[in-house]
Design a protein around this motif. Structure first.
Motif, PDB file in Angstrom:
ATOM      1  N   ARG A  93     -10.095  -5.396  -6.026  1.00 14.90           N
ATOM      2  CA  ARG A  93     -11.413  -5.996  -5.802  1.00 14.90           C
ATOM      3  C   ARG A  93     -12.420  -4.939  -5.389  1.00 14.90           C
ATOM      4  O   ARG A  93     -12.112  -4.041  -4.620  1.00 14.90           O
ATOM      5  CB  ARG A  93     -11.343  -7.056  -4.697  1.00 14.90           C
ATOM      6  N   ARG A  94     -13.645  -5.101  -5.871  1.00 14.81           N
ATOM      7  CA  ARG A  94     -14.771  -4.275  -5.454  1.00 14.81           C
ATOM      8  C   ARG A  94     -15.936  -5.208  -5.179  1.00 14.81           C
ATOM      9  O   ARG A  94     -16.071  -6.257  -5.798  1.00 14.81           O
ATOM     10  CB  ARG A  94     -15.173  -3.262  -6.543  1.00 14.81           C
ATOM     11  N   TYR A  95     -16.780  -4.812  -4.238  1.00 13.13           N
ATOM     12  CA  TYR A  95     -17.879  -5.661  -3.783  1.00 13.13           C
ATOM     13  C   TYR A  95     -19.202  -4.944  -3.969  1.00 13.13           C
ATOM     14  O   TYR A  95     -19.306  -3.743  -3.718  1.00 13.13           O
ATOM     15  CB  TYR A  95     -17.661  -6.018  -2.303  1.00 13.13           C
ATOM     16  N   LEU A 100     -18.201  -1.277  -3.424  1.00 15.47           N
ATOM     17  CA  LEU A 100     -17.467  -0.901  -2.229  1.00 15.47           C
ATOM     18  C   LEU A 100     -16.046  -1.436  -2.273  1.00 15.47           C
ATOM     19  O   LEU A 100     -15.792  -2.507  -2.821  1.00 15.47           O
ATOM     20  CB  LEU A 100     -18.170  -1.451  -0.987  1.00 15.47           C
ATOM     21  N   THR A 101     -15.131  -0.714  -1.649  1.00 13.66           N
ATOM     22  CA  THR A 101     -13.748  -1.164  -1.539  1.00 13.66           C
ATOM     23  C   THR A 101     -13.644  -2.180  -0.391  1.00 13.66           C
ATOM     24  O   THR A 101     -14.528  -2.236   0.479  1.00 13.66           O
ATOM     25  CB  THR A 101     -12.817   0.019  -1.238  1.00 13.66           C
ATOM     26  N   ARG A 104     -13.382  -7.321 -10.308  1.00  9.49           N
ATOM     27  CA  ARG A 104     -12.029  -6.786 -10.430  1.00  9.49           C
ATOM     28  C   ARG A 104     -12.046  -5.535 -11.294  1.00  9.49           C
ATOM     29  O   ARG A 104     -12.653  -5.513 -12.359  1.00  9.49           O
ATOM     30  CB  ARG A 104     -11.095  -7.823 -11.071  1.00  9.49           C
ATOM     31  N   THR A 105     -11.356  -4.502 -10.829  1.00  8.82           N
ATOM     32  CA  THR A 105     -11.205  -3.293 -11.624  1.00  8.82           C
ATOM     33  C   THR A 105     -10.142  -3.540 -12.684  1.00  8.82           C
ATOM     34  O   THR A 105      -9.450  -4.560 -12.652  1.00  8.82           O
ATOM     35  CB  THR A 105     -10.772  -2.096 -10.750  1.00  8.82           C
ATOM     36  N   PRO A 112      -9.443  -5.568   6.420  1.00  5.36           N
ATOM     37  CA  PRO A 112      -9.658  -5.696   4.965  1.00  5.36           C
ATOM     38  C   PRO A 112      -9.127  -7.009   4.384  1.00  5.36           C
ATOM     39  O   PRO A 112      -9.687  -7.536   3.428  1.00  5.36           O
ATOM     40  CB  PRO A 112      -8.908  -4.495   4.390  1.00  5.36           C
ATOM     41  N   LYS A 113      -8.062  -7.556   4.965  1.00  2.00           N
ATOM     42  CA  LYS A 113      -7.531  -8.845   4.483  1.00  2.00           C
ATOM     43  C   LYS A 113      -8.545  -9.965   4.698  1.00  2.00           C
ATOM     44  O   LYS A 113      -8.593 -10.920   3.935  1.00  2.00           O
ATOM     45  CB  LYS A 113      -6.216  -9.193   5.198  1.00  2.00           C
ATOM     46  N   THR A 114      -9.349  -9.859   5.740  1.00  2.00           N
ATOM     47  CA  THR A 114     -10.392 -10.847   5.996  1.00  2.00           C
ATOM     48  C   THR A 114     -11.423 -10.818   4.872  1.00  2.00           C
ATOM     49  O   THR A 114     -11.872 -11.868   4.396  1.00  2.00           O
ATOM     50  CB  THR A 114     -11.069 -10.573   7.351  1.00  2.00           C
ATOM     51  N   VAL A 115     -11.774  -9.629   4.418  1.00  2.00           N
ATOM     52  CA  VAL A 115     -12.734  -9.489   3.321  1.00  2.00           C
ATOM     53  C   VAL A 115     -12.177 -10.150   2.062  1.00  2.00           C
ATOM     54  O   VAL A 115     -12.886 -10.859   1.345  1.00  2.00           O
ATOM     55  CB  VAL A 115     -13.058  -7.999   3.068  1.00  2.00           C
ATOM     56  N   THR A 116     -10.887  -9.950   1.801  1.00  2.00           N
ATOM     57  CA  THR A 116     -10.237 -10.579   0.639  1.00  2.00           C
ATOM     58  C   THR A 116     -10.265 -12.103   0.771  1.00  2.00           C
ATOM     59  O   THR A 116     -10.533 -12.810  -0.205  1.00  2.00           O
ATOM     60  CB  THR A 116      -8.784 -10.076   0.506  1.00  2.00           C
TER      61      THR A 116
END
Length: 68
Positions: free
Chosen positions: A46-48, A11-12, A40-41, A24-28
């Motif tokens: 980032r992918r989860y 997932l992105t 990491r692609t 999304p910054k919180t996820v990072t």
């Protein structure tokens, strides 16, 4: 835009953020803090793992109906 890697759905940050209802910054930040592992692609994005995200999501307390 979920990607497949050895039958694991990736997932992105935006997709994860919408699931948790956060930015999304919180996820990072969670990934940098080690609360969520990321892949990491080749381009450095980032992918989860969906399985890990869903297990974290299942562990969160849900608000009861009528509360909020």
């Amino acid at each position: 835009m979920a990607l497949q890697s050895e039958s694991e759905t990736l997932l992105t940050p935006s997709e994860v953020a919408s699931m948790f209802r956060v930015d999304p910054k919180t996820v990072t930040r969670w990934a940098k803090a080690g609360k969520l592992s990321s892949i990491r692609t080749l381009g450095g994005h980032r992918r989860y793992r969906e399985s890990e995200v869903r297990s974290l999501l299942d562990g969160l307390p849900r608000p009861r109906v009528g509360e909020g």
